[in-house]
Write a protein that holds these residues in place. Structure first.
Motif, PDB file in Angstrom:
ATOM      1  N   PRO A   1       0.865  -1.165   0.076  1.00 27.68           N
ATOM      2  CA  PRO A   1       0.015   0.026  -0.015  1.00 27.68           C
ATOM      3  C   PRO A   1       0.810   1.301   0.060  1.00 27.68           C
ATOM      4  O   PRO A   1       0.427   2.224  -0.407  1.00 27.68           O
ATOM      5  N   GLU A   2       2.086   1.346   0.586  1.00 28.30           N
ATOM      6  CA  GLU A   2       2.900   2.504   0.528  1.00 28.30           C
ATOM      7  C   GLU A   2       3.351   2.731  -0.920  1.00 28.30           C
ATOM      8  O   GLU A   2       3.259   3.854  -1.145  1.00 28.30           O
ATOM      9  N   ARG A   3       3.665   1.770  -1.563  1.00 22.89           N
ATOM     10  CA  ARG A   3       4.013   2.022  -2.805  1.00 22.89           C
ATOM     11  C   ARG A   3       2.821   2.528  -3.699  1.00 22.89           C
ATOM     12  O   ARG A   3       2.983   3.397  -4.600  1.00 22.89           O
ATOM     13  N   ALA A   4       1.724   1.960  -3.616  1.00 22.69           N
ATOM     14  CA  ALA A   4       0.668   2.542  -4.407  1.00 22.69           C
ATOM     15  C   ALA A   4       0.485   3.852  -4.041  1.00 22.69           C
ATOM     16  O   ALA A   4      -0.003   4.660  -5.010  1.00 22.69           O
ATOM     17  N   TYR A   5       0.507   4.518  -2.717  1.00 19.16           N
ATOM     18  CA  TYR A   5       0.334   5.735  -2.201  1.00 19.16           C
ATOM     19  C   TYR A   5       1.364   6.530  -2.881  1.00 19.16           C
ATOM     20  O   TYR A   5       1.047   7.819  -3.266  1.00 19.16           O
ATOM     21  N   VAL A   6       2.608   6.368  -3.068  1.00 20.25           N
ATOM     22  CA  VAL A   6       3.472   7.019  -3.662  1.00 20.25           C
ATOM     23  C   VAL A   6       3.453   7.142  -5.175  1.00 20.25           C
ATOM     24  O   VAL A   6       3.343   8.451  -5.658  1.00 20.25           O
ATOM     25  N   ARG A   7       2.630   6.180  -5.699  1.00 16.56           N
ATOM     26  CA  ARG A   7       2.452   6.442  -7.187  1.00 16.56           C
ATOM     27  C   ARG A   7       1.220   7.462  -7.308  1.00 16.56           C
ATOM     28  O   ARG A   7       1.288   8.129  -8.239  1.00 16.56           O
ATOM     29  N   ASP A   8       0.340   7.178  -6.357  1.00 12.21           N
ATOM     30  CA  ASP A   8      -0.623   8.293  -6.400  1.00 12.21           C
ATOM     31  C   ASP A   8      -0.387   9.624  -6.250  1.00 12.21           C
ATOM     32  O   ASP A   8      -0.601  10.681  -7.226  1.00 12.21           O
ATOM     33  N   LEU A   9       0.662  10.007  -5.346  1.00 11.73           N
ATOM     34  CA  LEU A   9       1.150  11.247  -5.023  1.00 11.73           C
ATOM     35  C   LEU A   9       2.177  11.572  -6.228  1.00 11.73           C
ATOM     36  O   LEU A   9       1.964  12.892  -6.661  1.00 11.73           O
ATOM     37  N   VAL A  10       2.863  10.849  -6.840  1.00 12.02           N
ATOM     38  CA  VAL A  10       3.642  11.239  -7.993  1.00 12.02           C
ATOM     39  C   VAL A  10       2.803  11.585  -9.270  1.00 12.02           C
ATOM     40  O   VAL A  10       3.035  12.621 -10.150  1.00 12.02           O
ATOM     41  N   ASP A  11       1.761  10.891  -9.500  1.00  8.19           N
ATOM     42  CA  ASP A  11       0.761  11.021 -10.430  1.00  8.19           C
ATOM     43  C   ASP A  11      -0.220  12.272 -10.694  1.00  8.19           C
ATOM     44  O   ASP A  11      -0.515  12.799 -11.506  1.00  8.19           O
TER      45      ASP A  11
ATOM     46  N   PHE B   1      15.784   6.514   1.632  1.00  2.00           N
ATOM     47  CA  PHE B   1      16.467   6.715   0.031  1.00  2.00           C
ATOM     48  C   PHE B   1      15.864   5.661  -0.861  1.00  2.00           C
ATOM     49  O   PHE B   1      15.237   6.123  -2.024  1.00  2.00           O
ATOM     50  N   GLY B   2      15.403   4.487  -0.614  1.00  2.00           N
ATOM     51  CA  GLY B   2      14.608   3.514  -1.506  1.00  2.00           C
ATOM     52  C   GLY B   2      13.438   4.151  -1.885  1.00  2.00           C
ATOM     53  O   GLY B   2      12.986   4.150  -3.108  1.00  2.00           O
ATOM     54  N   LEU B   3      12.594   4.694  -0.970  1.00  2.00           N
ATOM     55  CA  LEU B   3      11.126   5.123  -1.161  1.00  2.00           C
ATOM     56  C   LEU B   3      11.330   6.368  -2.175  1.00  2.00           C
ATOM     57  O   LEU B   3      10.704   6.494  -3.192  1.00  2.00           O
ATOM     58  N   GLY B   4      12.413   7.273  -1.714  1.00  2.00           N
ATOM     59  CA  GLY B   4      12.426   8.542  -2.570  1.00  2.00           C
ATOM     60  C   GLY B   4      12.839   8.435  -4.048  1.00  2.00           C
ATOM     61  O   GLY B   4      12.404   8.967  -5.059  1.00  2.00           O
ATOM     62  N   TRP B   5      13.950   7.209  -4.107  1.00  2.00           N
ATOM     63  CA  TRP B   5      14.456   7.001  -5.574  1.00  2.00           C
ATOM     64  C   TRP B   5      13.007   6.397  -6.309  1.00  2.00           C
ATOM     65  O   TRP B   5      13.194   6.629  -7.444  1.00  2.00           O
ATOM     66  N   TYR B   6      12.416   5.697  -5.922  1.00  2.00           N
ATOM     67  CA  TYR B   6      11.089   4.969  -6.292  1.00  2.00           C
ATOM     68  C   TYR B   6      10.348   6.136  -6.902  1.00  2.00           C
ATOM     69  O   TYR B   6       9.749   5.974  -8.051  1.00  2.00           O
ATOM     70  N   ALA B   7      10.011   7.125  -6.024  1.00  2.00           N
ATOM     71  CA  ALA B   7       9.097   8.331  -6.648  1.00  2.00           C
ATOM     72  C   ALA B   7       9.915   8.986  -7.748  1.00  2.00           C
ATOM     73  O   ALA B   7       9.332   9.421  -8.627  1.00  2.00           O
ATOM     74  N   PHE B   8      11.153   9.087  -7.630  1.00  2.00           N
ATOM     75  CA  PHE B   8      11.850  10.035  -8.513  1.00  2.00           C
ATOM     76  C   PHE B   8      11.835   9.195  -9.975  1.00  2.00           C
ATOM     77  O   PHE B   8      11.651   9.782 -11.118  1.00  2.00           O
ATOM     78  N   VAL B   9      12.176   7.904  -9.896  1.00  2.00           N
ATOM     79  CA  VAL B   9      12.060   7.167 -11.187  1.00  2.00           C
ATOM     80  C   VAL B   9      10.676   6.993 -11.931  1.00  2.00           C
ATOM     81  O   VAL B   9      10.621   7.213 -13.038  1.00  2.00           O
ATOM     82  N   ARG B  10       9.723   6.960 -11.030  1.00  2.00           N
ATOM     83  CA  ARG B  10       8.305   6.958 -11.730  1.00  2.00           C
ATOM     84  C   ARG B  10       8.129   8.574 -12.270  1.00  2.00           C
ATOM     85  O   ARG B  10       7.513   8.980 -13.462  1.00  2.00           O
ATOM     86  N   ALA B  11       8.661   9.564 -11.516  1.00  2.00           N
ATOM     87  CA  ALA B  11       8.225  10.822 -11.949  1.00  2.00           C
ATOM     88  C   ALA B  11       8.907  11.091 -13.193  1.00  2.00           C
ATOM     89  O   ALA B  11       8.641  12.081 -13.980  1.00  2.00           O
TER      90      ALA B  11
END
Length: 223
Positions: free
Chosen positions: A116-126, A194-204
Motif C-alpha cells: 500500500p505504501e508504494r501504491a500511495y507513492v504512485r498516486d502522489l507522483v501521478d 532513500f529507496g522510497l524517494g528513489w522509487y518516486a523519482f524514477v516514476r516521476a
C-alpha cells in the motif's frame, strides 16, 4: 416317521420329527443367508487414486538449461497445430497478466511495486506535474542537437545542464515529500528513506502514458 422305544413297544405315544421339505433351487438360493466379504485392503484416498491414474510426475528442472531442453522435447512431441495453439495460449496468458499488472492488481505487480505504501507513492507522483518528467524529452533533444552547428550545441548543452540541476533539486524535494506523507499515512510502516524517494523519482521521470502500473489519478487531483 415313527420312533420305537427301547423296549420295542409301539403302544406309547409316538413322537414325530418334522423333516424339512426340499425347496426348489432358486428358492433355496434366495433363502440362503448372504455373507458380505471385505476387499481385504483399505479404500485408497482420492488424491492417491488420482496420482496413480496420472502416473509419476517428473521432478522440477534444476537449471534453466534443463528447462529449455524439456521445452524443446515437448515441442518436438507436438504437432504443428498443437504448437501454434500452445503459443497462442501463452501469448493470451501473458497479455492477461500484463493488463492486470497495468491495472494495479496486487498479485500481478512486480515486487518493487507491491504494498500500500508504494501504491500511495504512485498516486502522489501521478497527481503532480513534475519537472523531472522532462528528462527523457531533453535527452532526445540533446542527441538531436549533436547534428547541429557547434554554436547551437553549446547553448543546448548549457540549457540542459541548468534543467538537470533543477531536476535534481526537485528530485530531492520529491523524495522528502513522499517520505513525510508515507510516515503520516502509515506510521507503523518500515518503508521509507532513500529507496522510497528513489522509487518516486524514477516514476516521476517517466512519461505519464508509459508508467507502469498506469496512473489511477489525474494531475491536480487530491490524494
Amino acid at each position: 416317521m415313527k420312533l420305537l422305544r427301547r423296549g420295542g413297544s409301539d403302544e406309547s405315544a409316538d413322537h414325530e420329527v418334522p423333516v424339512p421339505e426340499a425347496l426348489p433351487d432358486g428358492e433355496a438360493a434366495a433363502a440362503a443367508p448372504k455373507v458380505t466379504t471385505g476387499k481385504g485392503r483399505p479404500t485408497p484416498k482420492r488424491r492417491d487414486a488420482e496420482t496413480r491414474r496420472r502416473g509419476p510426475v517428473a521432478p522440477a528442472p534444476m537449471t534453466a538449461k534443463e528447462a529449455r531442453e524439456r521445452r524443446k522435447a515437448a515441442r518436438k512431441s507436438q504437432s504443428k497445430d498443437q504448437r501454434k495453439a500452445a503459443a497462442a495460449e501463452r501469448r493470451a496468458a501473458a497479455s492477461e497478466r500484463r493488463n492486470r499488472m497495468l491495472a494495479g492488481e496486487e498479485k500481478f505487480l512486480l515486487p518493487r511495486d507491491r504494498g500500500p505504501e508504494r501504491a500511495y507513492v504512485r498516486d502522489l507522483v501521478d497527481s503532480r506535474r513534475n519537472l523531472v518528467g522532462l528528462f527523457m524529452p531533453l535527452a532526445l533533444l540533446l542527441i538531436m542537437s549533436m547534428f547541429l552547428g557547434p554554436v547551437v550545441q553549446q547553448y543546448v548543452t548549457l540549457a540542459m545542464f541548468l534543467l538537470m540541476l533543477l531536476m535534481v533539486i526537485e528530485g530531492i524535494y520529491l523524495g522528502r515529500l513522499v517520505n513525510r506523507k508515507v510516515r503520516e499515512r502509515f506510521p507503523d510502516s518500515a518503508q521509507g528513506g532513500f529507496g522510497l524517494g528513489w522509487y518516486a523519482f524514477v516514476r516521476a521521470s517517466q512519461i505519464r502514458k508509459l508508467r507502469a502500473p498506469l496512473p489511477r489519478v489525474k494531475a491536480g487531483d487530491a490524494v
